[in-house]
Design an enzyme around this catalytic site. Structure first.
Site, PDB file in Angstrom:
ATOM      1  N   GLU A 156       0.808  -1.231   0.000  1.00  0.00           N
ATOM      2  CA  GLU A 156       0.000   0.000   0.000  1.00  0.00           C
ATOM      3  C   GLU A 156       0.837   1.275   0.000  1.00  0.00           C
ATOM      4  O   GLU A 156       0.602   2.193   0.794  1.00  0.00           O
ATOM      5  CB  GLU A 156      -0.972  -0.023   1.184  1.00  0.00           C
ATOM      6  N   ASP A 200      -1.209  -3.670  -3.526  1.00  0.00           N
ATOM      7  CA  ASP A 200      -1.998  -2.461  -3.242  1.00  0.00           C
ATOM      8  C   ASP A 200      -3.476  -2.715  -3.497  1.00  0.00           C
ATOM      9  O   ASP A 200      -3.844  -3.786  -3.998  1.00  0.00           O
ATOM     10  CB  ASP A 200      -1.492  -1.259  -4.050  1.00  0.00           C
ATOM     11  N   GLU A 263      -6.301 -10.420  -1.759  1.00  0.00           N
ATOM     12  CA  GLU A 263      -7.164 -10.224  -0.574  1.00  0.00           C
ATOM     13  C   GLU A 263      -8.629 -10.083  -0.982  1.00  0.00           C
ATOM     14  O   GLU A 263      -9.361  -9.250  -0.440  1.00  0.00           O
ATOM     15  CB  GLU A 263      -6.721  -8.967   0.193  1.00  0.00           C
TER      16      GLU A 263
HETATM   17  O1  9MR Z   1      -7.886  -8.089   7.835  1.00  0.00           O
HETATM   18  C1  9MR Z   1      -6.797  -7.542   8.548  1.00  0.00           C
HETATM   19  C2  9MR Z   1      -7.209  -7.196   9.961  1.00  0.00           C
HETATM   20  O2  9MR Z   1      -7.560  -8.359  10.666  1.00  0.00           O
HETATM   21  C3  9MR Z   1      -6.066  -6.470  10.662  1.00  0.00           C
HETATM   22  O3  9MR Z   1      -6.509  -6.027  11.935  1.00  0.00           O
HETATM   23  C4  9MR Z   1      -5.636  -5.259   9.840  1.00  0.00           C
HETATM   24  C5  9MR Z   1      -4.424  -4.589  10.446  1.00  0.00           C
HETATM   25  O4  9MR Z   1      -3.340  -5.468  10.491  1.00  0.00           O
HETATM   26  O5  9MR Z   1      -5.293  -5.667   8.522  1.00  0.00           O
HETATM   27  C6  9MR Z   1      -6.325  -6.305   7.827  1.00  0.00           C
HETATM   28  O6  9MR Z   1      -5.850  -6.713   6.558  1.00  0.00           O
HETATM   29  C7  9MR Z   1      -5.526  -5.678   5.652  1.00  0.00           C
HETATM   30  C8  9MR Z   1      -4.343  -6.132   4.838  1.00  0.00           C
HETATM   31  O7  9MR Z   1      -3.256  -6.498   5.651  1.00  0.00           O
HETATM   32  C9  9MR Z   1      -3.921  -5.064   3.850  1.00  0.00           C
HETATM   33  N1  9MR Z   1      -5.034  -4.666   3.026  1.00  0.00           N
HETATM   34  C10 9MR Z   1      -6.261  -4.293   3.708  1.00  0.00           C
HETATM   35  C11 9MR Z   1      -6.669  -5.402   4.668  1.00  0.00           C
HETATM   36  C12 9MR Z   1      -7.981  -5.038   5.346  1.00  0.00           C
HETATM   37  O8  9MR Z   1      -7.817  -3.897   6.127  1.00  0.00           O
END
Ligand code: 9MR
Length: 357
Positions: A156, A200, A263
């Site tokens: 990101e 991203d 994701e």
């Molecule tokens: O789904 C993830 C959530 O459980 C965590 O609390 C958060 C922070 O670490 O991250 C979420 O996953 C993210 C991913 O790592 C990057 N893209 C967006 C995802 C959703 O926020």
């Protein structure tokens, strides 16, 4: 009158969704393991607390061939405030993957959103900060050397609106672009066999963001960074315009690098109109899942790195627990309902892949 009837239908559909019923999906009979349909890895985001539930573990290993730790391999977990590391949970996920013959995909080494006290203390120290940065990447990527098939090495980096790059602790201390080049170099040093990704989101919904992202990839490649894969998170909502996903995947594939749909989820709640138009939104949602599965399957074989869903059952979705805009329980963004039954979205993916293996 019409509106009242529509609201009633929507409320009934919402209730059915909450109870975990999806009549259309049920009429399809037994669900084939998704991984049996796909010649590429099919991934799912997981947490150690979920893996401890036998029903969850069984459903997961029936359908998926790859795991991504949803947050326990991030700095926020691994790096303690005093600068030491903890690997208990990431190790547990890696062990689960080994024991179940699943591939491990690791996320994330460097992310603007992680701003750990251990690094804040080092801000402005120049070489001290750079040494700690290299040390972190060597320790973490090195620990899973030989097991992690790939790493989200930089996550990101592009600004929310797609104009330029994000300012963060890494860019401020190591320089914009430079922090990314270093991350790729250190990760390669730690685990030369892992495919190193830049990852991203909103690359399909914001063409401007995609363009900035692609210019960044070009610059990093030109500088010789060992960037070996492109991750497109694909957190979308049910009103994404049909075709946008396919265009994004095709354009991103133009570099010739492996592509990770990394994701995927499709929120109903984030599309306007959930209370009145649930049936329409669910149909769009299934079509978008099908489109993503088709667009990925259409890539040249060597570019199909993996297709990953961001959670197993609807109730496991991060969207339900999100801080700023949490989804209500009737947002059902994933392939399996709260009880683990495959939904219409599951069949949209299965139908797109049938006959490919
Ligand atoms: O789904 C993830 C959530 O459980 C965590 O609390 C958060 C922070 O670490 O991250 C979420 O996953 C993210 C991913 O790592 C990057 N893209 C967006 C995802 C959703 O926020």
């Amino acid at each position: 009158m019409r509106l009242a009837r529509r609201s009633f239908l929507a409320a009934a559909a919402a209730l059915a969704a909450c109870k975990g019923r999806d009549a259309g999906a049920q009429s399809r009979g037994p669900a084939p393991p998704l991984k049996s349909l796909a010649p590429w890895p099919v991934g799912c985001a997981v947490m150690t607390s979920e893996l401890a539930d036998p029903a969850y573990a069984q459903l997961l290993s029936r359908h998926f061939s790859q795991l991504t730790p949803e947050w326990e391999m991030k700095m926020e977990y691994i790096l303690k405030d005093d600068g030491t590391f903890r690997f208990d949970r990431p190790d547990a996920i890696a062990a689960f993957a080994r024991q179940h013959g699943m591939r491990l995909y690791a996320t994330t080494l460097i992310w603007y959103a992680q701003n750990p006290p251990a690094f804040q203390k080092l801000g402005g120290t120049g070489q001290g900060f750079a040494d700690a940065y290299r040390n972190y990447i060597l320790a973490v990527a090195g620990r899973y050397r030989g097991q992690a098939a790939g790493w989200d090495t930089v996550n990101e980096a592009v600004a929310e609106d797609g104009e330029g790059l994000r300012d963060c602790i890494w860019s401020r201390n190591l320089g914009q672009d430079d922090y990314m080049v270093r991350a790729f170099e250190h990760a390669q040093e730690a685990d030369p066999g892992a495919v190193l990704f830049i990852n991203d989101y909103n690359l399909e919904s914001l063409p401007r963001k995609r363009a900035t992202f692609m210019r960044l990839v070009e610059r990093l490649l030109k500088r010789g960074a060992p960037l070996k894969g492109i991750g497109t998170q694909t957190h979308i909502d049910a009103k994404l315009q049909p075709g946008a996903l396919t265009t994004a995947i095709r354009e991103l594939a133009g570099f010739g690098l492996p592509i990770h749909v990394s994701e995927l989820d499709v929120s109903l709640n984030r599309a306007a109109g959930l209370l009145t138009d649930r049936i329409d939104l669910e149909a769009r949602q299934a079509r978008l899942y099908g489109e993503a599965a088709e667009a990925f399957a259409a890539l040249p074989e060597r570019q199909r790195f993996a297709f990953t869903i961001w959670g197993l059952r609807d109730k496991d979705s991060w969207l339900r627990g999100e801080k700023e805009n949490p989804s209500p329980p009737w947002d059902t963004p994933l392939l399996f309902d709260d009880l683990g039954n495959p939904k219409t979205t599951f069949w949209a993916v299965a139908d797109a892949w049938r006959g490919r293996k």
